[in-house]
Design a protein around this motif. Structure first.
Motif, PDB file in Angstrom:
ATOM      1  N   GLN A 122       3.441   7.237   8.336  1.00  9.79           N
ATOM      2  CA  GLN A 122       4.064   8.103   7.336  1.00  9.79           C
ATOM      3  C   GLN A 122       5.038   7.294   6.488  1.00  9.79           C
ATOM      4  O   GLN A 122       6.243   7.502   6.525  1.00  9.79           O
ATOM      5  N   GLY A 123       4.502   6.346   5.751  1.00  8.99           N
ATOM      6  CA  GLY A 123       5.369   5.526   4.921  1.00  8.99           C
ATOM      7  C   GLY A 123       4.529   4.653   4.017  1.00  8.99           C
ATOM      8  O   GLY A 123       3.353   4.928   3.796  1.00  8.99           O
ATOM      9  N   SER A 124       5.141   3.605   3.489  1.00  6.89           N
ATOM     10  CA  SER A 124       4.372   2.634   2.716  1.00  6.89           C
ATOM     11  C   SER A 124       4.324   1.338   3.510  1.00  6.89           C
ATOM     12  O   SER A 124       5.086   1.149   4.451  1.00  6.89           O
ATOM     13  N   LEU A 125       3.437   0.469   3.107  1.00  7.21           N
ATOM     14  CA  LEU A 125       3.124  -0.678   3.948  1.00  7.21           C
ATOM     15  C   LEU A 125       3.122  -1.956   3.113  1.00  7.21           C
ATOM     16  O   LEU A 125       2.690  -1.941   1.961  1.00  7.21           O
ATOM     17  N   GLU A 126       3.651  -3.024   3.676  1.00 12.49           N
ATOM     18  CA  GLU A 126       3.671  -4.292   2.966  1.00 12.49           C
ATOM     19  C   GLU A 126       3.011  -5.352   3.847  1.00 12.49           C
ATOM     20  O   GLU A 126       3.310  -5.437   5.037  1.00 12.49           O
TER      21      GLU A 126
ATOM     22  N   ALA B 156       0.865  -1.182   0.000  1.00 16.18           N
ATOM     23  CA  ALA B 156       0.000   0.000   0.000  1.00 16.18           C
ATOM     24  C   ALA B 156       0.891   1.218   0.000  1.00 16.18           C
ATOM     25  O   ALA B 156       1.827   1.311   0.788  1.00 16.18           O
ATOM     26  N   SER B 157       0.618   2.159  -0.940  1.00 16.32           N
ATOM     27  CA  SER B 157       1.484   3.330  -1.046  1.00 16.32           C
ATOM     28  C   SER B 157       0.894   4.508  -0.310  1.00 16.32           C
ATOM     29  O   SER B 157      -0.293   4.765  -0.333  1.00 16.32           O
ATOM     30  N   GLY B 158       1.742   5.204   0.364  1.00 15.72           N
ATOM     31  CA  GLY B 158       1.402   6.419   1.071  1.00 15.72           C
ATOM     32  C   GLY B 158       2.476   7.413   0.745  1.00 15.72           C
ATOM     33  O   GLY B 158       3.034   7.338  -0.330  1.00 15.72           O
TER      34      GLY B 158
ATOM     35  N   THR C 183       7.557   0.714   5.776  1.00 11.70           N
ATOM     36  CA  THR C 183       8.853   1.265   5.392  1.00 11.70           C
ATOM     37  C   THR C 183       8.736   2.773   5.464  1.00 11.70           C
ATOM     38  O   THR C 183       7.862   3.365   4.832  1.00 11.70           O
ATOM     39  N   MET C 184       9.569   3.382   6.300  1.00 15.86           N
ATOM     40  CA  MET C 184       9.474   4.827   6.440  1.00 15.86           C
ATOM     41  C   MET C 184      10.840   5.461   6.602  1.00 15.86           C
ATOM     42  O   MET C 184      11.821   4.791   6.933  1.00 15.86           O
TER      43      MET C 184
END
Ligand SMILES: [Zn+2]
Ligand SMILES: [Zn+2]
Length: 320
Positions: free
Chosen positions: A96-100, A78-80, A113-114
């Motif tokens: 505040q990052g992306s998520l796997e 998931a992109s943020g 991942t941030m």
């Protein structure tokens, strides 16, 4: 779309630097998570998200339903930022990052991942939400040092519990402390210190070896702590065991058996009773490294972050 992406990229640029991969929400062993993000990718397909998406574990695969259609794959990203994750009735948190997300035997594993600086800001805000600026700056340097010293898990770098460092959401105070100490870490004999910190002590901290902990390349030292010596936080616990051992591993084992925080610290006296033991202790946490309550006391008496770090981490120097 393309233009918006370029602008987002440029805005993110000044923050680019070291990244950390933090395993989150593991305490809940979630079978389902609700996500809000800009978009998700699963099975080679990118889907822009307009509403929240329901993510579920289907054995060892991840299943997501968007717009009434289910997709499955070995992993979902998931992109943020931000990405918001919710476990019904338990937690709702923005990262505040992306998520796997991956799945194993019906349980979802979530890794964020941030940017390391954003993680440092979030840790400072999570651990000491109402602290003075100089205490927060000291904590930010310790938190960054901990992350920079190396990973602590196999599937990701760090977790979001007190096992590594508590990670909630960043607040303005945390961001300011991270910004003002940007890039600073603690060094000892040329290596980065995996700087530990904890809630409060009983008037002095412990060397890592005092409580059976491995400090890595830094031994940690027992130092006096004025604020806690004057007004220690006291606790008492009765446990149905025959004996206790004063090590951090034994304390965590008791926490697993009898409940989180039952043995609040490693600084206690104990005696046998007819049906177990009674512990009378002081402080909260393992007692090794920076004492957050003591750091706050030093900051309030006018000491700077550098002096606080020098006090709790003797023989170290601040560098980048
Ligand atoms: Zn951990
Ligand atoms: Zn203390």
């Amino acid at each position: 779309m393309k233009r918006a992406f370029r602008i987002a990229l440029l805005a993110a640029l000044p923050l680019w630097g070291a990244q950390v991969r933090i395993g989150v929400l593991g305490l809940f062993h979630p079978a389902a998570v609700t996500l809000a993000a800009k978009g998700i990718e699963i099975g080679g397909e990118y889907i822009e998200l307009h509403d929240a998406a329901e993510v579920k574990a289907a054995g060892n695969r991840v299943a997501v339903t968007v717009g009434g259609r289910e997709r499955r794959g070995p992993r979902l990203t998931a992109s943020g930022p931000p990405v918001r994750a919710r476990i019904a009735g338990k937690i709702d948190r923005s990262y505040q990052g992306s998520l796997e997300i991956t799945a194993r035997e019906g349980v979802l594993f979530v890794v964020v991942t941030m940017d390391r600086e954003l993680a440092v800001a979030a840790v400072a805000a999570s651990e000491m939400p109402h602290a003075s600026p100089e205490a927060l700056k000291a904590l930010a340097v310790a938190a960054r040092s901990y992350y920079a010293a190396g990973r602590r898990h196999n599937d990701f770098d760090f977790c979001d519990t007190t096992h590594c460092q508590l990670l909630k959401e960043a607040a303005a105070e945390g961001e300011s402390a991270a910004r003002q100490t940007r890039g600073q870490v603690l060094f000892y004999q040329g290596g980065i210190v995996g700087a530990l910190h904890f809630g409060s002590c009983g008037g002095h901290t412990f060397a890592a070896s005092d409580v059976g902990m491995d400090g890595g390349s830094y031994p940690f030292f027992a130092v006096a702590c004025e604020a806690c010596a004057r007004h220690p936080e006291q606790w008492e616990a009765r446990l149905p065991v025959r004996t206790v051992e004063r090590t951090e591993a034994a304390r965590l084992e008791l926490a697993r058996r009898f409940g989180w925080n039952r043995v609040a610290s490693n600084d206690y006296a104990w005696e046998r009773t007819s049906d177990g033991v009674i512990l009378r202790g002081k402080g909260h946490g393992h007692g090794v490294g920076l004492c957050q309550r003591g750091a706050e006391g030093m900051a309030r008496s006018g000491q700077r972050a550098e002096s606080i770090l020098d006090h709790y981490f003797p023989m170290t120097s601040i560098g980048r």
